[in-house]
Design a protein around this motif. Sequence first.
Motif, mmCIF file in Angstrom:
data_model
loop_
_atom_site.group_PDB
_atom_site.id
_atom_site.type_symbol
_atom_site.label_atom_id
_atom_site.label_comp_id
_atom_site.label_asym_id
_atom_site.label_seq_id
_atom_site.Cartn_x
_atom_site.Cartn_y
_atom_site.Cartn_z
ATOM 1 N N ALA A 313 0.985 -1.279 -0.126
ATOM 2 C CA ALA A 313 -0.054 -0.043 0.041
ATOM 3 C C ALA A 313 0.844 1.221 0.177
ATOM 4 O O ALA A 313 0.644 2.309 -0.700
ATOM 5 C CB ALA A 313 -0.937 0.112 1.286
ATOM 6 N N GLU A 314 2.133 1.121 0.636
ATOM 7 C CA GLU A 314 2.940 2.182 0.609
ATOM 8 C C GLU A 314 3.492 2.601 -0.684
ATOM 9 O O GLU A 314 3.397 3.768 -1.004
ATOM 10 C CB GLU A 314 4.053 1.923 1.594
ATOM 11 C CG GLU A 314 5.366 3.070 1.679
ATOM 12 C CD GLU A 314 6.406 2.606 2.520
ATOM 13 O OE1 GLU A 314 7.514 2.927 2.064
ATOM 14 O OE2 GLU A 314 6.192 1.839 3.483
ATOM 15 N N PHE A 317 0.731 4.022 -2.861
ATOM 16 C CA PHE A 317 0.512 5.471 -2.420
ATOM 17 C C PHE A 317 1.774 6.642 -2.867
ATOM 18 O O PHE A 317 1.471 7.411 -3.582
ATOM 19 C CB PHE A 317 0.511 5.790 -1.049
ATOM 20 C CG PHE A 317 0.301 7.137 -0.407
ATOM 21 C CD1 PHE A 317 -0.805 7.942 -0.796
ATOM 22 C CD2 PHE A 317 1.083 7.512 0.300
ATOM 23 C CE1 PHE A 317 -1.136 9.008 -0.321
ATOM 24 C CE2 PHE A 317 1.103 8.952 0.708
ATOM 25 C CZ PHE A 317 -0.114 9.631 0.531
ATOM 26 N N LYS A 320 1.073 6.977 -6.794
ATOM 27 C CA LYS A 320 -0.062 7.584 -7.122
ATOM 28 C C LYS A 320 0.041 9.188 -6.712
ATOM 29 O O LYS A 320 -0.465 9.970 -7.288
ATOM 30 C CB LYS A 320 -1.270 7.054 -6.295
ATOM 31 C CG LYS A 320 -2.491 7.575 -6.649
ATOM 32 C CD LYS A 320 -3.616 6.664 -5.816
ATOM 33 C CE LYS A 320 -5.030 7.148 -6.263
ATOM 34 N NZ LYS A 320 -5.998 6.358 -5.755
ATOM 35 N N SER A 321 0.775 9.318 -5.518
ATOM 36 C CA SER A 321 0.614 10.698 -5.152
ATOM 37 C C SER A 321 1.929 11.597 -5.569
ATOM 38 O O SER A 321 1.965 12.791 -4.970
ATOM 39 C CB SER A 321 0.775 10.802 -3.522
ATOM 40 O OG SER A 321 1.552 10.241 -2.977
ATOM 41 N N MET A 358 -7.369 1.386 -3.371
ATOM 42 C CA MET A 358 -6.930 2.292 -2.584
ATOM 43 C C MET A 358 -7.137 3.705 -2.733
ATOM 44 O O MET A 358 -6.617 4.179 -3.743
ATOM 45 C CB MET A 358 -5.527 2.053 -1.938
ATOM 46 C CG MET A 358 -4.887 2.924 -0.753
ATOM 47 S SD MET A 358 -2.862 2.586 -0.695
ATOM 48 C CE MET A 358 -2.249 3.671 -1.721
ATOM 49 N N TYR A 360 -6.453 6.402 -0.492
ATOM 50 C CA TYR A 360 -5.239 7.266 0.585
ATOM 51 C C TYR A 360 -4.688 6.171 1.291
ATOM 52 O O TYR A 360 -5.060 5.288 1.656
ATOM 53 C CB TYR A 360 -6.184 8.496 1.153
ATOM 54 C CG TYR A 360 -5.307 9.632 1.430
ATOM 55 C CD1 TYR A 360 -4.630 10.332 0.374
ATOM 56 C CD2 TYR A 360 -4.665 9.754 2.762
ATOM 57 C CE1 TYR A 360 -3.642 11.336 0.680
ATOM 58 C CE2 TYR A 360 -3.678 10.589 3.143
ATOM 59 C CZ TYR A 360 -3.223 11.547 2.217
ATOM 60 O OH TYR A 360 -2.465 12.322 2.336
ATOM 61 N N PHE A 361 -3.421 6.847 1.791
ATOM 62 C CA PHE A 361 -2.600 6.043 2.627
ATOM 63 C C PHE A 361 -2.188 7.082 3.468
ATOM 64 O O PHE A 361 -1.708 8.000 3.367
ATOM 65 C CB PHE A 361 -1.566 5.453 2.073
ATOM 66 C CG PHE A 361 -0.554 4.642 2.714
ATOM 67 C CD1 PHE A 361 -0.896 3.256 3.055
ATOM 68 C CD2 PHE A 361 0.897 5.251 3.184
ATOM 69 C CE1 PHE A 361 0.270 2.512 3.739
ATOM 70 C CE2 PHE A 361 1.427 4.523 3.966
ATOM 71 C CZ PHE A 361 1.534 3.352 4.294
ATOM 72 N N SER A 362 -2.720 6.895 5.134
ATOM 73 C CA SER A 362 -2.042 7.642 6.225
ATOM 74 C C SER A 362 -1.086 7.167 6.921
ATOM 75 O O SER A 362 -1.187 5.771 7.116
ATOM 76 C CB SER A 362 -3.309 7.889 7.022
ATOM 77 O OG SER A 362 -4.422 8.465 6.216
ATOM 78 N N VAL A 390 -4.485 2.541 5.539
ATOM 79 C CA VAL A 390 -5.066 2.523 4.208
ATOM 80 C C VAL A 390 -6.714 2.651 4.058
ATOM 81 O O VAL A 390 -7.599 2.110 4.755
ATOM 82 C CB VAL A 390 -5.043 0.866 3.331
ATOM 83 C CG1 VAL A 390 -5.560 0.857 2.184
ATOM 84 C CG2 VAL A 390 -3.490 0.483 3.217
#
Length: 398
Positions: A313-314, A317, A320-321, A358, A360-362, A390
């Motif tokens: 997931a990291e 992200f 993606k970001s 997914m 967003y990832f915080s 996630v």
Amino acid sequence: MSRATIASFNVKNLIGAESEYYRFQQYTQEEYAWKAAWLADQIVTMDADVIGFQEIFEETALRAVIAEADDMGEESNEVAVPDRSKRYRKKAIFRKLSYAGYRDAALAFAPNVNDGKAGNRRPGVAILSRFGFEGTPEIIQELPTPLDIPFQDMGGGDGGHYRISRLSRPILKARVPMGCAVVTVFNTHLKSKLGEFVKPNGAEFAPEADLANYDAVGRALGAARAALRRMAEAWVLRREIVAELKAGNPVIVMGDFNDSENAVSSEIIAGEKPFKNYSWMLRHDAKASNDRYSKEENETIQEAIAAIRLHSAEKLFVRKSLRDMVYTSAFGGVYESIDQIYLSRHFVPEAGGTLGEMEYFSVLNDHLTDGSHAEAPYNKLASDHGQIMVHLVLGETR
């Protein structure tokens, strides 16, 4: 369309007050109160639908922290969330400010079979789910058959083997209803990087533990033992993951891997990355220099690998970001991500997934203090890990 949030939280030695967990280490009543309040505040901040906890010594202590979080969150709701008489109560901002709570959530706890008496305790893991569980969660730690990893001597003979019969910490496996599907969630805490030193018979401690008589070679061997165990535990988890994926079940894996995303243990859990084109590669049974896999075989191989790979997931992200740094641990000047959430391709549209994606990832890591920093001893009550979460958007149909 619905949403779900999945979080991983290494709480750092959660146990009640005045209970010795490691040798000479315990919390006073005041320290425990501070720690419990801090943990509860983090839970309220995340407000995640599913949380995987690591380093839980006592289920009762965790339940108390969750109850404290609910008290905090409900008190916040009274101040921050408009009542039904307000016409603007449905605005998106108030959905973000509202705390959903865990009064009706399900909690599964996996104690550690290696747990001992005071001063020699060993932590377990837990999963908290607002969606409940389908069936009874499963604990994986004692192996029905010892795992023997054979080695071949470089000269071609028998190189011996490495054996484990139980994991250092349990893996907790739960089936969680999520959107239109039931997702198999694994929570794990792999062997730490702390060296494994063998104590001679009758000795009070292993010689390598005596730092006043520093044994660099012996300590390096201890680190090698720890790495072997961590990778073997990663393989046990990988075997369980592949079984679920081959059964057609979506999978989410979370926890403290005690290694970064590019480390061997993480690669074992996620599965190998496919080559661009296997038709460039000599066949395993090649009889000539041009005896390579066909284009059709390349497609088959690509799909076989992709179907059972997991996706960080990291990394999704970051890609993606356009961000270039995430870390959940700081120690000795080294900043890295050793806590991970991995998703099967059911949640990755570009990999063919249709269950969701997914959004967003915080990362909550503003509390981290480098272990070599002068303030580190005073920050022992907060976690020494960042919390990761996630944010998923789920589809309505399979």
